[in-house]
Design an enzyme around this catalytic site. Sequence first.
Site, short mmCIF file in Angstrom:
data_model
loop_
_atom_site.label_atom_id
_atom_site.label_comp_id
_atom_site.label_asym_id
_atom_site.label_seq_id
_atom_site.Cartn_x
_atom_site.Cartn_y
_atom_site.Cartn_z
N PRO A 104 0.79 -1.22 0.00
CA PRO A 104 0.00 0.00 0.00
C PRO A 104 0.83 1.28 0.00
CG PRO A 104 -0.09 -1.08 2.14
CD PRO A 104 0.56 -2.04 1.19
N ASN A 105 0.32 2.22 -0.77
CA ASN A 105 0.86 3.59 -0.87
C ASN A 105 2.16 3.69 -1.67
OD1 ASN A 105 -1.22 4.91 0.72
ND2 ASN A 105 -0.38 3.78 2.44
N ARG B 141 4.93 11.17 -2.24
CA ARG B 141 4.62 10.79 -0.86
C ARG B 141 5.85 10.99 0.03
NH1 ARG B 141 4.79 4.55 1.10
NH2 ARG B 141 4.03 4.93 3.20
N TYR C 53 11.05 9.02 1.41
CA TYR C 53 11.06 8.04 0.32
C TYR C 53 11.68 8.54 -0.98
CZ TYR C 53 7.90 5.69 3.53
OH TYR C 53 7.37 5.09 4.64
N ASN D 223 8.14 -5.68 -1.20
CA ASN D 223 8.03 -4.53 -0.32
C ASN D 223 6.58 -4.49 0.15
OD1 ASN D 223 7.98 -2.18 1.10
ND2 ASN D 223 8.94 -0.91 -0.50
N ALA E 263 3.35 -1.01 4.71
CA ALA E 263 2.86 -1.07 6.10
C ALA E 263 2.43 -2.48 6.52
CB ALA E 263 1.70 -0.08 6.27
N HIS F 264 4.55 -4.57 8.97
CA HIS F 264 4.53 -4.40 10.42
C HIS F 264 3.22 -4.86 11.06
CE1 HIS F 264 7.76 -1.81 9.13
NE2 HIS F 264 6.92 -1.03 8.49
N ASP G 104 1.21 -15.48 7.20
CA ASP G 104 0.66 -16.83 7.03
C ASP G 104 0.75 -17.28 5.57
OD1 ASP G 104 0.06 -17.12 9.69
OD2 ASP G 104 -2.09 -16.69 9.47
N GLU H 152 13.03 -9.32 1.31
CA GLU H 152 12.22 -8.19 1.78
C GLU H 152 12.98 -6.91 1.49
OE1 GLU H 152 10.77 -8.58 5.82
OE2 GLU H 152 10.82 -6.40 6.10
N HIS I 195 12.92 -2.49 1.48
CA HIS I 195 12.33 -1.22 1.90
C HIS I 195 13.20 -0.09 1.40
CE1 HIS I 195 9.56 -3.27 4.58
NE2 HIS I 195 10.59 -4.01 4.97
N LEU I 196 12.55 0.96 0.96
CA LEU I 196 13.30 2.16 0.56
C LEU I 196 13.99 2.78 1.77
CD1 LEU I 196 10.24 3.20 -1.40
CD2 LEU I 196 12.44 3.15 -2.54
N SER I 197 13.23 2.91 2.86
CA SER I 197 13.77 3.55 4.07
C SER I 197 14.37 2.48 4.98
CB SER I 197 12.64 4.29 4.80
OG SER I 197 11.65 3.38 5.24
N ARG J 72 13.57 3.98 12.26
CA ARG J 72 12.38 4.81 12.24
C ARG J 72 11.55 4.62 13.53
NH1 ARG J 72 9.40 4.69 6.66
NH2 ARG J 72 8.38 6.45 7.73
N ARG K 63 7.65 0.61 13.33
CA ARG K 63 8.19 0.17 12.03
C ARG K 63 9.44 -0.68 12.16
NH1 ARG K 63 5.51 3.35 8.14
NH2 ARG K 63 4.87 5.32 9.05
C1 DQA Z 1 8.38 1.04 3.45
C2 DQA Z 1 8.52 1.24 4.96
C3 DQA Z 1 7.18 1.00 5.66
O1 DQA Z 1 7.32 1.22 7.06
C4 DQA Z 1 6.12 1.95 5.15
O2 DQA Z 1 4.87 1.62 5.71
C5 DQA Z 1 6.05 1.98 3.66
C6 DQA Z 1 7.29 1.91 2.87
C7 DQA Z 1 9.69 1.39 2.70
O3 DQA Z 1 9.84 0.97 1.56
O4 DQA Z 1 10.54 2.11 3.26
O5 DQA Z 1 4.98 2.19 3.08
O6 DQA Z 1 8.10 -0.33 3.19
#
Ligand code: DQA
Length: 147
Positions: free
Chosen positions: A9-10, A17, A22, A73, A76, A79, A86, A97, A99-101, A106, A110
């Site tokens: 998501p997002n 964003r 990011y 990725n 959210a 977490h 599952d 896995e 993640h950009l950040s 953080r 997170r």
């Molecule tokens: C994220 C980190 C997550 O905590 C956050 O909810 C995201 C992006 C990242 O790529 O840094 O939406 O997965």
Amino acid sequence: MKIAVINGPNLNLLGTREPHIYGRTALAEIERLVRARAAERDVQVAWSQTNHEGEFVELIQGLAGTVDGALINAAAFTHTSLAVRDTLLAVRIPFVEVHLSNIFAREQDRRHSLLADLAVGVVAGFGPRSYLLGFDALVAHLVDRGG
Ligand code: DQA
């Protein structure tokens, strides 16, 4: 070799964003970078993004027998989602896995991933480059495994 890249998501809002966290690179540009890297390695890519947890679950369910591995990725859902955990336990596809950040630097909520212990490894904190580093690591892992 074929890999899936699944975005949660997002991530469709990347570019605008929270750019201080990011960056300003859109998801379509990250897709282009990953596809270019994959083409160099003769790897096929199935790319997807969804904002819906059930669809995310179904995308992972659909990986069984169709790809060799995945870059995930989960945003959210990383977490929060026992459902995604599952599914990964059920499907047992090798995944990295990403993640950009740097989620470990953080907010407290997170810093914990419900998925990381199931992953081959985690790449976090390198912006769009996390995807390329994760891609290279996943392909190397699959080659080592004889995939
Ligand atoms: C994220 C980190 C997550 O905590 C956050 O909810 C995201 C992006 C990242 O790529 O840094 O939406 O997965």
